[in-house]
Design a protein around this motif. Sequence first.
Motif, PDB file in Angstrom:
ATOM      1  N   ASP A  90       0.808  -1.219   0.000  1.00  0.00           N
ATOM      2  CA  ASP A  90       0.000   0.000   0.000  1.00  0.00           C
ATOM      3  C   ASP A  90       0.841   1.269   0.000  1.00  0.00           C
ATOM      4  OD1 ASP A  90      -2.239  -1.497   0.036  1.00  0.00           O
ATOM      5  OD2 ASP A  90      -2.955  -0.858   1.994  1.00  0.00           O
ATOM      6  N   GLY A  91       2.075   1.178   0.435  1.00  0.00           N
ATOM      7  CA  GLY A  91       2.905   2.371   0.513  1.00  0.00           C
ATOM      8  C   GLY A  91       2.359   3.323   1.564  1.00  0.00           C
ATOM      9  N   ASP A  92       2.641   4.604   1.394  1.00  0.00           N
ATOM     10  CA  ASP A  92       2.267   5.593   2.410  1.00  0.00           C
ATOM     11  C   ASP A  92       0.753   5.684   2.588  1.00  0.00           C
ATOM     12  OD1 ASP A  92       4.894   6.107   2.754  1.00  0.00           O
ATOM     13  OD2 ASP A  92       4.908   8.005   1.657  1.00  0.00           O
ATOM     14  N   ALA A  93      -0.007   5.479   1.541  1.00  0.00           N
ATOM     15  CA  ALA A  93      -1.466   5.629   1.635  1.00  0.00           C
ATOM     16  C   ALA A  93      -2.031   4.720   2.717  1.00  0.00           C
ATOM     17  CB  ALA A  93      -2.118   5.327   0.292  1.00  0.00           C
ATOM     18  N   GLY A  94      -1.559   3.490   2.750  1.00  0.00           N
ATOM     19  CA  GLY A  94      -2.040   2.548   3.748  1.00  0.00           C
ATOM     20  C   GLY A  94      -1.589   2.906   5.149  1.00  0.00           C
ATOM     21  N   THR A  95      -0.315   3.247   5.301  1.00  0.00           N
ATOM     22  CA  THR A  95       0.169   3.552   6.650  1.00  0.00           C
ATOM     23  C   THR A  95      -0.445   4.852   7.167  1.00  0.00           C
ATOM     24  OG1 THR A  95       2.153   4.458   5.629  1.00  0.00           O
ATOM     25  CG2 THR A  95       2.293   2.211   6.459  1.00  0.00           C
ATOM     26  N   ASP A  96      -0.768   5.786   6.269  1.00  0.00           N
ATOM     27  CA  ASP A  96      -1.453   7.016   6.701  1.00  0.00           C
ATOM     28  C   ASP A  96      -2.832   6.704   7.290  1.00  0.00           C
ATOM     29  OD1 ASP A  96       0.665   8.435   5.796  1.00  0.00           O
ATOM     30  OD2 ASP A  96      -0.386   9.485   4.186  1.00  0.00           O
ATOM     31  N   VAL A  97      -3.562   5.797   6.661  1.00  0.00           N
ATOM     32  CA  VAL A  97      -4.877   5.417   7.188  1.00  0.00           C
ATOM     33  C   VAL A  97      -4.726   4.871   8.603  1.00  0.00           C
ATOM     34  CG1 VAL A  97      -6.795   3.791   6.935  1.00  0.00           C
ATOM     35  CG2 VAL A  97      -5.911   4.990   4.929  1.00  0.00           C
ATOM     36  N   LEU A  98      -3.761   3.964   8.765  1.00  0.00           N
ATOM     37  CA  LEU A  98      -3.593   3.358  10.086  1.00  0.00           C
ATOM     38  C   LEU A  98      -3.153   4.398  11.115  1.00  0.00           C
ATOM     39  CD1 LEU A  98      -2.152  -0.174   9.372  1.00  0.00           C
ATOM     40  CD2 LEU A  98      -4.478   0.700   9.230  1.00  0.00           C
ATOM     41  N   ALA A  99      -2.287   5.330  10.704  1.00  0.00           N
ATOM     42  CA  ALA A  99      -1.840   6.367  11.637  1.00  0.00           C
ATOM     43  C   ALA A  99      -3.018   7.219  12.109  1.00  0.00           C
ATOM     44  CB  ALA A  99      -0.781   7.238  10.968  1.00  0.00           C
TER      45      ALA A  99
ATOM     46  N   LEU B 291      -5.867   6.310  12.715  1.00  0.00           N
ATOM     47  CA  LEU B 291      -6.692   5.564  13.671  1.00  0.00           C
ATOM     48  C   LEU B 291      -6.103   5.608  15.082  1.00  0.00           C
ATOM     49  CD1 LEU B 291      -7.539   2.315  11.648  1.00  0.00           C
ATOM     50  CD2 LEU B 291      -9.195   4.022  12.405  1.00  0.00           C
ATOM     51  N   ALA B 292      -4.866   6.105  15.208  1.00  0.00           N
ATOM     52  CA  ALA B 292      -4.138   5.963  16.481  1.00  0.00           C
ATOM     53  C   ALA B 292      -4.892   6.547  17.666  1.00  0.00           C
ATOM     54  CB  ALA B 292      -2.756   6.608  16.360  1.00  0.00           C
ATOM     55  N   ASP B 293      -5.581   7.654  17.476  1.00  0.00           N
ATOM     56  CA  ASP B 293      -6.246   8.282  18.628  1.00  0.00           C
ATOM     57  C   ASP B 293      -7.717   7.902  18.755  1.00  0.00           C
ATOM     58  OD1 ASP B 293      -7.093   9.635  16.431  1.00  0.00           O
ATOM     59  OD2 ASP B 293      -6.748  11.641  17.243  1.00  0.00           O
ATOM     60  N   VAL B 294      -8.204   7.035  17.869  1.00  0.00           N
ATOM     61  CA  VAL B 294      -9.605   6.640  17.992  1.00  0.00           C
ATOM     62  C   VAL B 294      -9.761   5.134  18.137  1.00  0.00           C
ATOM     63  CG1 VAL B 294      -9.990   6.718  15.489  1.00  0.00           C
ATOM     64  CG2 VAL B 294     -11.943   6.866  17.041  1.00  0.00           C
ATOM     65  N   SER B 295      -9.047   4.342  17.348  1.00  0.00           N
ATOM     66  CA  SER B 295      -9.206   2.888  17.437  1.00  0.00           C
ATOM     67  C   SER B 295      -7.900   2.199  17.064  1.00  0.00           C
ATOM     68  CB  SER B 295     -10.348   2.416  16.535  1.00  0.00           C
ATOM     69  OG  SER B 295     -10.606   1.029  16.724  1.00  0.00           O
ATOM     70  N   PRO B 296      -6.891   2.308  17.935  1.00  0.00           N
ATOM     71  CA  PRO B 296      -5.617   1.648  17.616  1.00  0.00           C
ATOM     72  C   PRO B 296      -5.791   0.145  17.434  1.00  0.00           C
ATOM     73  CG  PRO B 296      -5.645   2.463  19.891  1.00  0.00           C
ATOM     74  CD  PRO B 296      -6.848   3.028  19.204  1.00  0.00           C
ATOM     75  N   GLU B 297      -6.794  -0.408  18.078  1.00  0.00           N
ATOM     76  CA  GLU B 297      -7.020  -1.844  17.930  1.00  0.00           C
ATOM     77  C   GLU B 297      -7.472  -2.179  16.503  1.00  0.00           C
ATOM     78  OE1 GLU B 297      -6.306  -4.102  20.106  1.00  0.00           O
ATOM     79  OE2 GLU B 297      -7.100  -5.826  19.003  1.00  0.00           O
ATOM     80  N   LEU B 298      -8.299  -1.309  15.896  1.00  0.00           N
ATOM     81  CA  LEU B 298      -8.709  -1.557  14.510  1.00  0.00           C
ATOM     82  C   LEU B 298      -7.495  -1.473  13.585  1.00  0.00           C
ATOM     83  CD1 LEU B 298     -10.885  -2.070  12.366  1.00  0.00           C
ATOM     84  CD2 LEU B 298     -11.414   0.366  12.391  1.00  0.00           C
ATOM     85  N   ALA B 299      -6.625  -0.477  13.836  1.00  0.00           N
ATOM     86  CA  ALA B 299      -5.390  -0.372  13.041  1.00  0.00           C
ATOM     87  C   ALA B 299      -4.558  -1.644  13.193  1.00  0.00           C
ATOM     88  CB  ALA B 299      -4.587   0.853  13.481  1.00  0.00           C
TER      89      ALA B 299
ATOM     90  N   ALA C 279     -16.100   8.249  10.766  1.00  0.00           N
ATOM     91  CA  ALA C 279     -17.284   9.078  11.053  1.00  0.00           C
ATOM     92  C   ALA C 279     -17.415   9.310  12.557  1.00  0.00           C
ATOM     93  CB  ALA C 279     -18.548   8.414  10.496  1.00  0.00           C
ATOM     94  N   ALA C 280     -17.167   8.252  13.342  1.00  0.00           N
ATOM     95  CA  ALA C 280     -17.224   8.391  14.804  1.00  0.00           C
ATOM     96  C   ALA C 280     -16.140   9.345  15.291  1.00  0.00           C
ATOM     97  CB  ALA C 280     -17.072   7.021  15.466  1.00  0.00           C
ATOM     98  N   LYS C 281     -14.948   9.221  14.700  1.00  0.00           N
ATOM     99  CA  LYS C 281     -13.831  10.081  15.117  1.00  0.00           C
ATOM    100  C   LYS C 281     -14.196  11.564  14.957  1.00  0.00           C
ATOM    101  CE  LYS C 281      -8.974  11.156  14.236  1.00  0.00           C
ATOM    102  NZ  LYS C 281      -7.703  10.776  13.590  1.00  0.00           N
ATOM    103  N   GLN C 282     -14.896  11.858  13.860  1.00  0.00           N
ATOM    104  CA  GLN C 282     -15.298  13.237  13.606  1.00  0.00           C
ATOM    105  C   GLN C 282     -16.213  13.756  14.730  1.00  0.00           C
ATOM    106  OE1 GLN C 282     -16.362  13.279   9.442  1.00  0.00           O
ATOM    107  NE2 GLN C 282     -17.128  15.383   9.614  1.00  0.00           N
ATOM    108  N   VAL C 283     -17.148  12.926  15.163  1.00  0.00           N
ATOM    109  CA  VAL C 283     -18.042  13.314  16.254  1.00  0.00           C
ATOM    110  C   VAL C 283     -17.265  13.450  17.564  1.00  0.00           C
ATOM    111  CG1 VAL C 283     -20.058  12.619  17.615  1.00  0.00           C
ATOM    112  CG2 VAL C 283     -20.019  12.226  15.143  1.00  0.00           C
ATOM    113  N   PHE C 284     -16.380  12.491  17.814  1.00  0.00           N
ATOM    114  CA  PHE C 284     -15.593  12.562  19.052  1.00  0.00           C
ATOM    115  C   PHE C 284     -14.772  13.850  19.065  1.00  0.00           C
ATOM    116  CE2 PHE C 284     -15.333   7.612  19.035  1.00  0.00           C
ATOM    117  CZ  PHE C 284     -16.633   7.542  19.496  1.00  0.00           C
ATOM    118  N   ALA C 285     -14.202  14.215  17.909  1.00  0.00           N
ATOM    119  CA  ALA C 285     -13.399  15.436  17.839  1.00  0.00           C
ATOM    120  C   ALA C 285     -14.251  16.659  18.155  1.00  0.00           C
ATOM    121  CB  ALA C 285     -12.765  15.559  16.447  1.00  0.00           C
ATOM    122  N   GLU C 286     -15.449  16.716  17.589  1.00  0.00           N
ATOM    123  CA  GLU C 286     -16.338  17.858  17.839  1.00  0.00           C
ATOM    124  C   GLU C 286     -16.723  17.972  19.318  1.00  0.00           C
ATOM    125  OE1 GLU C 286     -18.459  17.330  13.482  1.00  0.00           O
ATOM    126  OE2 GLU C 286     -19.636  17.043  15.308  1.00  0.00           O
ATOM    127  N   ARG C 287     -16.800  16.833  19.993  1.00  0.00           N
ATOM    128  CA  ARG C 287     -17.206  16.833  21.398  1.00  0.00           C
ATOM    129  C   ARG C 287     -16.014  16.758  22.350  1.00  0.00           C
ATOM    130  NH1 ARG C 287     -23.117  13.826  21.501  1.00  0.00           N
ATOM    131  NH2 ARG C 287     -22.792  13.944  23.746  1.00  0.00           N
TER     132      ARG C 287
END
Lengths: 135, 135, 135, 135, 135, 135
Positions: C8-17, C19-27, D106-114
């Motif tokens: 995926d290159g940077d595009a993939g790692t950017d998506v995962l990054a 997620l770090a503050d919302v769902s690191p487990e999903l990443a 989408a959830a992250k966006q709401v969490f950020a707003e709140r």
Amino acid sequence: MEVLRGIDGDAGTDVLASLADVSPELAHQVAAWGFGEVYARPALPPRERQLVTLGMLTALGGCEPQLRVHVNASLNVGLTPQEIVEALLHSAVYCGFPRALNATFAAKQVFAERGLLPVAPAAPAAPAAPAAPAA
Amino acid sequence: MEVLRGIDGDAGTDVLASLADVSPELAHQVAAWGFGEVYARPALPPRERQLVTLGMLTALGGCEPQLRVHVNASLNVGLTPQEIVEALLHSAVYCGFPRALNATFAAKQVFAERGLLPVAPAAPAAPAAPAAPAA
Amino acid sequence: MEVLRGIDGDAGTDVLASLADVSPELAHQVAAWGFGEVYARPALPPRERQLVTLGMLTALGGCEPQLRVHVNASLNVGLTPQEIVEALLHSAVYCGFPRALNATFAAKQVFAERGLLPVAPAAPAAPAAPAAPAA
Amino acid sequence: MEVLRGIDGDAGTDVLASLADVSPELAHQVAAWGFGEVYARPALPPRERQLVTLGMLTALGGCEPQLRVHVNASLNVGLTPQEIVEALLHSAVYCGFPRALNATFAAKQVFAERGLLPVAPAAPAAPAAPAAPAA
Amino acid sequence: MEVLRGIDGDAGTDVLASLADVSPELAHQVAAWGFGEVYARPALPPRERQLVTLGMLTALGGCEPQLRVHVNASLNVGLTPQEIVEALLHSAVYCGFPRALNATFAAKQVFAERGLLPVAPAAPAAPAAPAAPAA
Amino acid sequence: MEVLRGIDGDAGTDVLASLADVSPELAHQVAAWGFGEVYARPALPPRERQLVTLGMLTALGGCEPQLRVHVNASLNVGLTPQEIVEALLHSAVYCGFPRALNATFAAKQVFAERGLLPVAPAAPAAPAAPAAPAA
């Protein structure tokens, strides 16, 4: 292409033009097959094809760009804003509110561009059941 | 319920009856809201509601039982087998062949039950573009 | 993560990054399970996994962000722009034009970012049927 | 409307207000039927209705606007950001990663707003199986 | 596998057993990742995971076999038939009636197998709004 | 029709034959447009078209009849049962387990009819990352 221009107007031809540098073959197939081979068949008039199409695009979801093209097309072939809005209200029964809302907001955008807002509400339902007027 | 019976006939009331021992409330909402509140509104005639519905059910996929009910309903409100088949051919452009095929086979089953097979093909397209007959 | 970065290159790692503050487990699960457990299996080469993936993301709809990541990934593992565009044209047969158009425009955006526009059309089909060249 | 305001807050009433000039009847049906007839039924508490709803909107795809309304609503009825994020991680098993990613953003966006970012990770799983701790 | 057996019972293990001669790896990933890595996480109890799952499977459509497994699982983790039926009624608002009907008939099949028909209707709604009990 | 017969074999022509008395035009369009205009294009070989198609049909859901036709077709153009099973395992990452399971059971049915069960598992992954074996 004439069928397409007559129905979709500029919105449709703009979409095809924007395919020219990436997939001219897809543009060709939309015009030649979608419109030339299928849409132009006389077995169902454009007004009724548009009703089927509005139902499909609402149900598919994620097709807001196509919905805008086809709301425009629906107006071009004679559906009124009230009828379009009613078809999308009807869709809530089969697709649920989220799809109906997304489609209605896509229609609203087209109505705004064409100066058709506010949409006058449909006349209230008569007390007798309209589905079987002669029974 | 009268609206529903007038449109769907026995197929619709059978579905609701089979909900009686599991979710009578869902049966009530289908009849009271889906048919009473939305379908019965006069802003769009039953024939045109059915065209929107056929488009939605084809696009959703996995709704063959509902398609059979609504192919029946479509015949009841005046759509011909040719028009139904044409709407489903039209759906191939927007939903792809698999959805169009599944819907067409669901329709075929209803046509068979009602002795409507074979469906006579629609008349071939006239050479002139049908979308703008007066131009 | 190496498999993911290689594909995926940077595009993939950017998506995962992101997620770090919302769902690191999903990443973690995307990287560890999606890429580590499934993608890395040798039974299907990356080029062919990408073709399956392009088909799925086109069919699902509403996955334009993922399509952009995977069009990038497809280029990274050796698919040409022509082949990607052809796969998306092919998708029109099974998913309909709206999904095929949305996917093609997502691909166009990636091609534009990588300076790959215009996409040269594929060579025209030879007169003989290519599926059974020796028959 | 009271049920709706209590659950969705301003986000929900804003959506309905924006329908006023295009489809007031759709706004009426969302409020009267969706919330008045169905949501308000006591057989399932709001917290649990929201979990079902988050699952549906994630699976449908293309419902990011509705997801934002319902992530807000989920917070309003007592779900924590961790629980919402966990429900969306859970969704990856049934809907795949693209849908789970779109919903999580989408959830992250709401969490950020709140002001709810970063979401503290859920406590790590205990070694014993949590599904049947004592029975 | 223990988590899976505790939740799904024989229905789940039967599905995995029938994969043994075609895709043992898929069976392994369902058990090891779906149940071991995700389902077993304590951040959401099984009862609430099942509500999310019922919502997703209803929305996806075409997942009647999985719905039957998960209606069984929902009963196993403590949801009552009334609550399951209510969740599926709730789904009609977001997914439309066809998906809600298909899911309800899948649930009915499981209830019949377990001798749980007829499902007693939920108690009628109290006049006060249940969403804000303290107001 | 030759392209179609070469790829799908009897399964495909049987589908078209069963359309003869309901929608011969749909049969004509599947053969003439789907196969004649799109599938036969040389820009992507049949093996790779089948991989895209398996991904799409799995993601769409409710297309088990078409999946059976295309699993047959995939075998006819050279994909092995192991590769087909691997593509469907891969689909779980993007579409979730229910769609992957339904597709795998559709494939199993075809493998059973052709005496290809049990499917030998793919060789276990080598320790080194397979995506970039030499770089």
